[in-house]
Design an enzyme around this catalytic site. Structure first.
Site, PDB file in Angstrom:
ATOM      1  N   GLY A  49      70.549  12.555 -41.828  1.00  0.00           N
ATOM      2  CA  GLY A  49      69.631  13.230 -40.916  1.00  0.00           C
ATOM      3  C   GLY A  49      70.171  13.573 -39.537  1.00  0.00           C
ATOM      4  O   GLY A  49      69.718  14.531 -38.921  1.00  0.00           O
ATOM      5  N   GLU A 103      71.199   8.755 -34.125  1.00  0.00           N
ATOM      6  CA  GLU A 103      70.205   8.719 -35.209  1.00  0.00           C
ATOM      7  C   GLU A 103      69.226   9.879 -35.035  1.00  0.00           C
ATOM      8  O   GLU A 103      69.033  10.378 -33.917  1.00  0.00           O
ATOM      9  CB  GLU A 103      69.493   7.344 -35.143  1.00  0.00           C
ATOM     10  CG  GLU A 103      68.301   7.146 -36.042  1.00  0.00           C
ATOM     11  CD  GLU A 103      68.609   7.209 -37.532  1.00  0.00           C
ATOM     12  OE1 GLU A 103      69.279   8.158 -37.955  1.00  0.00           O
ATOM     13  OE2 GLU A 103      68.140   6.315 -38.261  1.00  0.00           O
ATOM     14  N   ASP A 107      61.703   5.158 -36.708  1.00  0.00           N
ATOM     15  CA  ASP A 107      60.319   5.099 -37.177  1.00  0.00           C
ATOM     16  C   ASP A 107      59.861   3.640 -37.127  1.00  0.00           C
ATOM     17  O   ASP A 107      59.425   3.154 -36.087  1.00  0.00           O
ATOM     18  CB  ASP A 107      60.291   5.713 -38.580  1.00  0.00           C
ATOM     19  CG  ASP A 107      58.904   5.843 -39.169  1.00  0.00           C
ATOM     20  OD1 ASP A 107      57.942   5.913 -38.398  1.00  0.00           O
ATOM     21  OD2 ASP A 107      58.779   5.873 -40.401  1.00  0.00           O
ATOM     22  N   LYS A 135      59.067   7.305 -33.080  1.00  0.00           N
ATOM     23  CA  LYS A 135      57.622   7.306 -33.350  1.00  0.00           C
ATOM     24  C   LYS A 135      57.102   5.923 -32.955  1.00  0.00           C
ATOM     25  O   LYS A 135      57.003   5.029 -33.784  1.00  0.00           O
ATOM     26  CB  LYS A 135      57.367   7.486 -34.853  1.00  0.00           C
ATOM     27  CG  LYS A 135      57.426   8.914 -35.351  1.00  0.00           C
ATOM     28  CD  LYS A 135      56.941   8.948 -36.801  1.00  0.00           C
ATOM     29  CE  LYS A 135      57.682   9.950 -37.621  1.00  0.00           C
ATOM     30  NZ  LYS A 135      57.485   9.792 -39.073  1.00  0.00           N
ATOM     31  N   PHE A 157      54.762  13.166 -40.046  1.00  0.00           N
ATOM     32  CA  PHE A 157      56.017  13.294 -40.778  1.00  0.00           C
ATOM     33  C   PHE A 157      56.624  14.653 -40.442  1.00  0.00           C
ATOM     34  O   PHE A 157      55.945  15.671 -40.497  1.00  0.00           O
ATOM     35  CB  PHE A 157      55.803  13.164 -42.285  1.00  0.00           C
ATOM     36  CG  PHE A 157      57.096  13.102 -43.031  1.00  0.00           C
ATOM     37  CD1 PHE A 157      57.807  11.919 -43.122  1.00  0.00           C
ATOM     38  CD2 PHE A 157      57.626  14.251 -43.614  1.00  0.00           C
ATOM     39  CE1 PHE A 157      59.031  11.873 -43.765  1.00  0.00           C
ATOM     40  CE2 PHE A 157      58.852  14.208 -44.272  1.00  0.00           C
ATOM     41  CZ  PHE A 157      59.550  13.022 -44.351  1.00  0.00           C
ATOM     42  N   ASP A 164      64.709  15.634 -43.344  1.00  0.00           N
ATOM     43  CA  ASP A 164      64.332  16.159 -44.660  1.00  0.00           C
ATOM     44  C   ASP A 164      62.999  15.640 -45.170  1.00  0.00           C
ATOM     45  O   ASP A 164      62.505  14.603 -44.727  1.00  0.00           O
ATOM     46  CB  ASP A 164      65.385  15.736 -45.690  1.00  0.00           C
ATOM     47  CG  ASP A 164      65.288  14.241 -46.008  1.00  0.00           C
ATOM     48  OD1 ASP A 164      65.398  13.428 -45.064  1.00  0.00           O
ATOM     49  OD2 ASP A 164      65.065  13.880 -47.178  1.00  0.00           O
ATOM     50  N   ARG A 170      66.363  20.340 -44.271  1.00  0.00           N
ATOM     51  CA  ARG A 170      67.300  19.933 -43.196  1.00  0.00           C
ATOM     52  C   ARG A 170      67.845  21.147 -42.444  1.00  0.00           C
ATOM     53  O   ARG A 170      68.209  21.059 -41.281  1.00  0.00           O
ATOM     54  CB  ARG A 170      68.498  19.177 -43.783  1.00  0.00           C
ATOM     55  CG  ARG A 170      68.135  17.845 -44.437  1.00  0.00           C
ATOM     56  CD  ARG A 170      69.416  17.044 -44.683  1.00  0.00           C
ATOM     57  NE  ARG A 170      69.217  15.945 -45.606  1.00  0.00           N
ATOM     58  CZ  ARG A 170      68.765  14.740 -45.260  1.00  0.00           C
ATOM     59  NH1 ARG A 170      68.441  14.478 -44.017  1.00  0.00           N
ATOM     60  NH2 ARG A 170      68.633  13.793 -46.167  1.00  0.00           N
TER      61      ARG A 170
HETATM   62  P1  IMP Z   1      62.975   3.457 -40.057  1.00  0.00           P
HETATM   63  O1  IMP Z   1      63.924   2.497 -40.699  1.00  0.00           O
HETATM   64  O2  IMP Z   1      61.574   3.260 -40.547  1.00  0.00           O
HETATM   65  O3  IMP Z   1      63.051   3.470 -38.555  1.00  0.00           O
HETATM   66  O4  IMP Z   1      63.319   4.879 -40.610  1.00  0.00           O
HETATM   67  C1  IMP Z   1      64.301   5.631 -40.111  1.00  0.00           C
HETATM   68  C2  IMP Z   1      64.766   6.655 -41.110  1.00  0.00           C
HETATM   69  O5  IMP Z   1      63.712   7.196 -41.901  1.00  0.00           O
HETATM   70  C3  IMP Z   1      65.305   7.800 -40.313  1.00  0.00           C
HETATM   71  O6  IMP Z   1      66.697   7.655 -40.195  1.00  0.00           O
HETATM   72  C4  IMP Z   1      64.932   9.007 -41.121  1.00  0.00           C
HETATM   73  O7  IMP Z   1      66.007   9.340 -41.970  1.00  0.00           O
HETATM   74  C5  IMP Z   1      63.746   8.604 -41.943  1.00  0.00           C
HETATM   75  N1  IMP Z   1      62.497   9.141 -41.340  1.00  0.00           N
HETATM   76  C6  IMP Z   1      61.581   8.484 -40.600  1.00  0.00           C
HETATM   77  N2  IMP Z   1      60.569   9.280 -40.219  1.00  0.00           N
HETATM   78  C7  IMP Z   1      60.857  10.499 -40.738  1.00  0.00           C
HETATM   79  C8  IMP Z   1      60.189  11.773 -40.680  1.00  0.00           C
HETATM   80  O8  IMP Z   1      59.122  11.979 -40.063  1.00  0.00           O
HETATM   81  N3  IMP Z   1      60.804  12.781 -41.343  1.00  0.00           N
HETATM   82  C9  IMP Z   1      61.987  12.642 -42.020  1.00  0.00           C
HETATM   83  N4  IMP Z   1      62.633  11.470 -42.100  1.00  0.00           N
HETATM   84  C10 IMP Z   1      62.083  10.403 -41.468  1.00  0.00           C
HETATM   85 MG    MG Z   2      68.113   8.945 -40.696  1.00  0.00          MG
END
Ligand code: IMP
Ligand code: MG
Length: 181
Positions: A49, A103, A107, A135, A157, A164, A170
């Site tokens: 990403g 990054e 999230d 977020k 999202f 993606d 992407r």
């Molecule tokens: P985390 O481990 O929950 O912080 O997730 C992080 C990863 O989830 C990021 O590196 C993104 O690749 C993916 N991700 C989180 N939110 C989104 C979104 O809204 N759209 C697309 N990918 C997301």
């Molecule tokens: Mg990512």
């Protein structure tokens, strides 16, 4: 009408135009540049990403620096599984070096927690996170420090600019948000 796309049956509309993204990225790049211009840092890019974000940030660095990649995934569809898969592990070259993680979005924070721990284990001299977006309402790792943040997003999202939905979208220049059913 706002620009919309449909990806695998889900509808998305533009929420952050390319020009707004570019402004936010430039601002973040300037802070990183100021802090690291004499540190010869290593940028660790989180694939897939962050590749657009990383290429825009790194091209603003006008001092010696290195680039490494790692590939981590936790998402299936529009939600996190919580379990991090290390598809391309982070390089041991980070030992004794200042590291900046690049990054796309923080999230829950689980992915970043995992990577920061890995880099500390690999004996990086310092580790900071630079993320295109966060977020905050989803954060599950309260002590996670994201030092450089391009944009703070609501609980939506998103796709585009490297991000993606099921590996699609992407390539979009703008960022699009999922339209709830
Ligand atoms: P985390 O481990 O929950 O912080 O997730 C992080 C990863 O989830 C990021 O590196 C993104 O690749 C993916 N991700 C989180 N939110 C989104 C979104 O809204 N759209 C697309 N990918 C997301
Ligand atoms: Mg990512």
């Amino acid at each position: 009408m706002d620009k919309q796309v449909t990806i695998n049956g889900k509808r998305f509309e533009v929420s952050i135009p390319a020009a707004t993204i570019a402004e936010a990225v430039h601002k973040v790049a300037q802070s990183v540049r100021q802090d690291y211009c004499d540190k010869n840092p290593i940028f660790v890019v989180v694939l897939n990403g962050a590749f657009f974000f990383a290429s825009d940030i790194i091209r603003e660095m006008d001092f010696p620096c290195q680039i490494e990649f790692c590939k981590l995934s936790s998402y299936v569809g529009t939600s996190t599984t919580g379990k991090i898969t290390e598809e391309l592990p982070v390089s041991n070259k980070v030992k004794g070096r200042h590291v900046i993680i690049l990054e796309d979005i923080v999230d829950t924070g689980y992915t970043m927690k995992f990577l920061v721990d890995r880099l500390i284990e690999a004996q990086a001299l310092s580790v900071e996170i630079c993320s295109l977006s966060t977020k905050p309402s989803h954060c599950k790792v309260p002590d996670l420090r994201v030092k450089y943040v391009g944009m703070t997003l609501p609980d939506e999202f998103i796709v585009g600019y490297g991000l993606d939905y099921d590996q699609q979208g992407r390539n979009l220049r703008d960022i699009y948000s999922l339209i709830p059913n």
